[in-house]
Motif scaffolding. Sequence first.
Motif, PDB file in Angstrom:
ATOM      1  N   PHE A  32      32.296 -17.079  87.623  1.00 24.07           N
ATOM      2  CA  PHE A  32      33.410 -16.326  87.055  1.00 24.07           C
ATOM      3  C   PHE A  32      34.426 -17.251  86.401  1.00 24.07           C
ATOM      4  CE2 PHE A  32      32.061 -12.667  89.634  1.00 24.07           C
ATOM      5  CZ  PHE A  32      32.244 -11.648  88.703  1.00 24.07           C
ATOM      6  N   VAL A  33      34.723 -18.384  87.019  1.00 17.46           N
ATOM      7  CA  VAL A  33      35.701 -19.323  86.465  1.00 17.46           C
ATOM      8  C   VAL A  33      35.215 -19.877  85.145  1.00 17.46           C
ATOM      9  CG1 VAL A  33      36.759 -21.585  86.797  1.00 17.46           C
ATOM     10  CG2 VAL A  33      36.732 -19.948  88.664  1.00 17.46           C
ATOM     11  N   GLN A  34      33.954 -20.268  85.068  1.00 14.42           N
ATOM     12  CA  GLN A  34      33.422 -20.828  83.827  1.00 14.42           C
ATOM     13  C   GLN A  34      33.366 -19.792  82.720  1.00 14.42           C
ATOM     14  OE1 GLN A  34      32.822 -23.972  83.185  1.00 14.42           O
ATOM     15  NE2 GLN A  34      33.484 -24.525  85.246  1.00 14.42           N
ATOM     16  N   ALA A  35      33.109 -18.545  83.092  1.00 17.09           N
ATOM     17  CA  ALA A  35      33.003 -17.491  82.070  1.00 17.09           C
ATOM     18  C   ALA A  35      34.365 -17.043  81.572  1.00 17.09           C
ATOM     19  CB  ALA A  35      32.238 -16.295  82.637  1.00 17.09           C
ATOM     20  N   GLY A  36      35.365 -17.047  82.467  1.00 14.88           N
ATOM     21  CA  GLY A  36      36.663 -16.505  82.086  1.00 14.88           C
ATOM     22  C   GLY A  36      37.689 -17.519  81.653  1.00 14.88           C
ATOM     23  N   LYS A  37      37.381 -18.804  81.836  1.00  9.85           N
ATOM     24  CA  LYS A  37      38.364 -19.828  81.487  1.00  9.85           C
ATOM     25  C   LYS A  37      37.685 -20.969  80.756  1.00  9.85           C
ATOM     26  CE  LYS A  37      41.923 -22.778  83.475  1.00  9.85           C
ATOM     27  NZ  LYS A  37      42.530 -23.301  84.706  1.00  9.85           N
ATOM     28  N   PRO A  38      37.655 -20.941  79.424  1.00 14.85           N
ATOM     29  CA  PRO A  38      37.065 -22.042  78.671  1.00 14.85           C
ATOM     30  C   PRO A  38      37.846 -23.319  78.900  1.00 14.85           C
ATOM     31  CG  PRO A  38      37.390 -20.110  77.283  1.00 14.85           C
ATOM     32  CD  PRO A  38      38.107 -19.851  78.579  1.00 14.85           C
ATOM     33  N   ALA A  39      37.276 -24.406  78.497  1.00 10.32           N
ATOM     34  CA  ALA A  39      37.912 -25.710  78.672  1.00 10.32           C
ATOM     35  C   ALA A  39      39.227 -25.759  77.923  1.00 10.32           C
ATOM     36  CB  ALA A  39      36.985 -26.820  78.173  1.00 10.32           C
ATOM     37  N   ASP A  49      34.089 -29.898  69.676  1.00 13.16           N
ATOM     38  CA  ASP A  49      33.777 -31.100  68.889  1.00 13.16           C
ATOM     39  C   ASP A  49      35.031 -31.896  68.548  1.00 13.16           C
ATOM     40  OD1 ASP A  49      31.173 -30.357  68.977  1.00 13.16           O
ATOM     41  OD2 ASP A  49      31.104 -29.535  66.947  1.00 13.16           O
ATOM     42  N   ASP A  50      36.188 -31.230  68.511  1.00 17.53           N
ATOM     43  CA  ASP A  50      37.428 -31.927  68.170  1.00 17.53           C
ATOM     44  C   ASP A  50      37.788 -32.977  69.219  1.00 17.53           C
ATOM     45  OD1 ASP A  50      37.809 -30.637  65.820  1.00 17.53           O
ATOM     46  OD2 ASP A  50      39.255 -29.185  66.569  1.00 17.53           O
ATOM     47  N   VAL A  51      37.346 -32.796  70.454  1.00 18.15           N
ATOM     48  CA  VAL A  51      37.689 -33.745  71.503  1.00 18.15           C
ATOM     49  C   VAL A  51      37.100 -35.120  71.205  1.00 18.15           C
ATOM     50  CG1 VAL A  51      37.483 -34.272  73.960  1.00 18.15           C
ATOM     51  CG2 VAL A  51      37.884 -31.924  73.224  1.00 18.15           C
ATOM     52  N   ALA A  52      35.837 -35.150  70.813  1.00 16.06           N
ATOM     53  CA  ALA A  52      35.189 -36.421  70.487  1.00 16.06           C
ATOM     54  C   ALA A  52      35.846 -37.089  69.284  1.00 16.06           C
ATOM     55  CB  ALA A  52      33.701 -36.198  70.229  1.00 16.06           C
ATOM     56  N   ALA A  53      36.120 -36.294  68.247  1.00 12.74           N
ATOM     57  CA  ALA A  53      36.787 -36.841  67.070  1.00 12.74           C
ATOM     58  C   ALA A  53      38.194 -37.309  67.412  1.00 12.74           C
ATOM     59  CB  ALA A  53      36.832 -35.795  65.960  1.00 12.74           C
ATOM     60  N   VAL A 122      43.422 -35.002  67.832  1.00 14.90           N
ATOM     61  CA  VAL A 122      44.054 -35.847  68.849  1.00 14.90           C
ATOM     62  C   VAL A 122      44.660 -34.974  69.943  1.00 14.90           C
ATOM     63  CG1 VAL A 122      45.840 -37.565  69.289  1.00 14.90           C
ATOM     64  CG2 VAL A 122      44.494 -37.696  67.194  1.00 14.90           C
ATOM     65  N   ALA A 123      45.246 -33.844  69.561  1.00 14.31           N
ATOM     66  CA  ALA A 123      45.821 -32.926  70.547  1.00 14.31           C
ATOM     67  C   ALA A 123      44.739 -32.387  71.474  1.00 14.31           C
ATOM     68  CB  ALA A 123      46.536 -31.780  69.834  1.00 14.31           C
ATOM     69  N   ALA A 124      43.564 -32.092  70.937  1.00 13.54           N
ATOM     70  CA  ALA A 124      42.463 -31.593  71.762  1.00 13.54           C
ATOM     71  C   ALA A 124      42.020 -32.639  72.769  1.00 13.54           C
ATOM     72  CB  ALA A 124      41.294 -31.189  70.868  1.00 13.54           C
ATOM     73  N   TYR A 125      41.969 -33.889  72.328  1.00 10.96           N
ATOM     74  CA  TYR A 125      41.559 -34.963  73.242  1.00 10.96           C
ATOM     75  C   TYR A 125      42.577 -35.131  74.372  1.00 10.96           C
ATOM     76  CZ  TYR A 125      41.010 -39.654  75.094  1.00 10.96           C
ATOM     77  OH  TYR A 125      40.894 -40.728  75.938  1.00 10.96           O
ATOM     78  N   VAL A 126      43.848 -35.169  74.036  1.00 10.71           N
ATOM     79  CA  VAL A 126      44.881 -35.331  75.062  1.00 10.71           C
ATOM     80  C   VAL A 126      44.882 -34.128  76.009  1.00 10.71           C
ATOM     81  CG1 VAL A 126      47.371 -35.501  75.463  1.00 10.71           C
ATOM     82  CG2 VAL A 126      46.298 -36.850  73.648  1.00 10.71           C
ATOM     83  N   GLN A 127      44.669 -32.940  75.481  1.00 14.28           N
ATOM     84  CA  GLN A 127      44.621 -31.747  76.324  1.00 14.28           C
ATOM     85  C   GLN A 127      43.460 -31.825  77.308  1.00 14.28           C
ATOM     86  OE1 GLN A 127      46.896 -29.180  75.959  1.00 14.28           O
ATOM     87  NE2 GLN A 127      46.065 -27.991  77.641  1.00 14.28           N
ATOM     88  N   SER A 128      42.357 -32.420  76.884  1.00 14.40           N
ATOM     89  CA  SER A 128      41.180 -32.512  77.744  1.00 14.40           C
ATOM     90  C   SER A 128      41.377 -33.486  78.904  1.00 14.40           C
ATOM     91  CB  SER A 128      39.961 -32.949  76.925  1.00 14.40           C
ATOM     92  OG  SER A 128      40.054 -34.314  76.543  1.00 14.40           O
ATOM     93  N   LEU A 129      42.397 -34.329  78.834  1.00 15.81           N
ATOM     94  CA  LEU A 129      42.607 -35.331  79.879  1.00 15.81           C
ATOM     95  C   LEU A 129      43.266 -34.762  81.128  1.00 15.81           C
ATOM     96  CD1 LEU A 129      43.895 -38.314  77.696  1.00 15.81           C
ATOM     97  CD2 LEU A 129      41.590 -37.957  78.580  1.00 15.81           C
TER      98      LEU A 129
END
Length: 269
Positions: A32-39, A49-53, A122-129
């Motif tokens: 349920f968590v994976q389905a209802g809350k994307p990264a 893909d923006d995270v890698a870039a 860059v914002a996507a990468y920082v958000q992923s941290l």
Amino acid sequence: MTRITAWRRHPLARYAVLILALSLVGMVYAAFVQAGKPADAALAAGKVDDVAAGRSLFVQHCSSCHGMNAQGTTTAPTLVGAGAAAVDFQMSTGRMPAANPGAQAPRKPPAPWVDETTTRQVAAYVQSLGGGPQVPGAEQVDPATGDAGKGGELFRANCIQCHNWVGAGGALTQGKYAPNLNEASPTQIYEAMVTGPQAMPVFNDSTITPEEKRSMIAYITQVRAQKDPGGFGLGRIGPVTEGLVAWIVGLTALALAAIWITAKKRQKS
């Protein structure tokens, strides 16, 4: 049947059932968590893909100050948990990348490599941290849907001590200052409130609600478009410049009047 009954009476049977039940609950919860809350990165960037870039851009342009993994250094703070909104604010206003570290990074034109796409990456990468405030949507910062009157009350209660009643800015201590808000976009104003850049405190949603933030944006954008009734606003800094002008003009007028009166008396004598 006898075997099943015997197994159920085994001393370890209750523990096996408990472990099985906990495993099933964990699997269902994870699904349920994976389905209802994307990264968070996908939410911030629009695509994973923006995270890698973004990491590639970060390593190339930002890691010299913030560290290879954004862990922070003696020169710049950690960005883990800073969020996409902080990156978007700093990069869109040209404050980052900073050319010369100082008491406060000034607003300036963005770097040549900075545009809407690279900022998002860059914002996507920082958000992923480690999460943090995300870039607000257009509906969250639309001044047309805010109450400028209510926003003015909130602005005067929370912001005029530093930014002046019309957002003209002002000096702070230790070389810092509250910047002029005339160039800030509604998105940048919202991002500044939720991230607290530099000397500014953080106004999270429990302190000032999203609706109240939108009303404050409505007030700021409305008041900076107003014309000065006197014809010259003197920078809208307030009583300091007004008092200085009154003092200089008043003293000059008195001096000229005294010279004129003295000259008239001399002519009569």
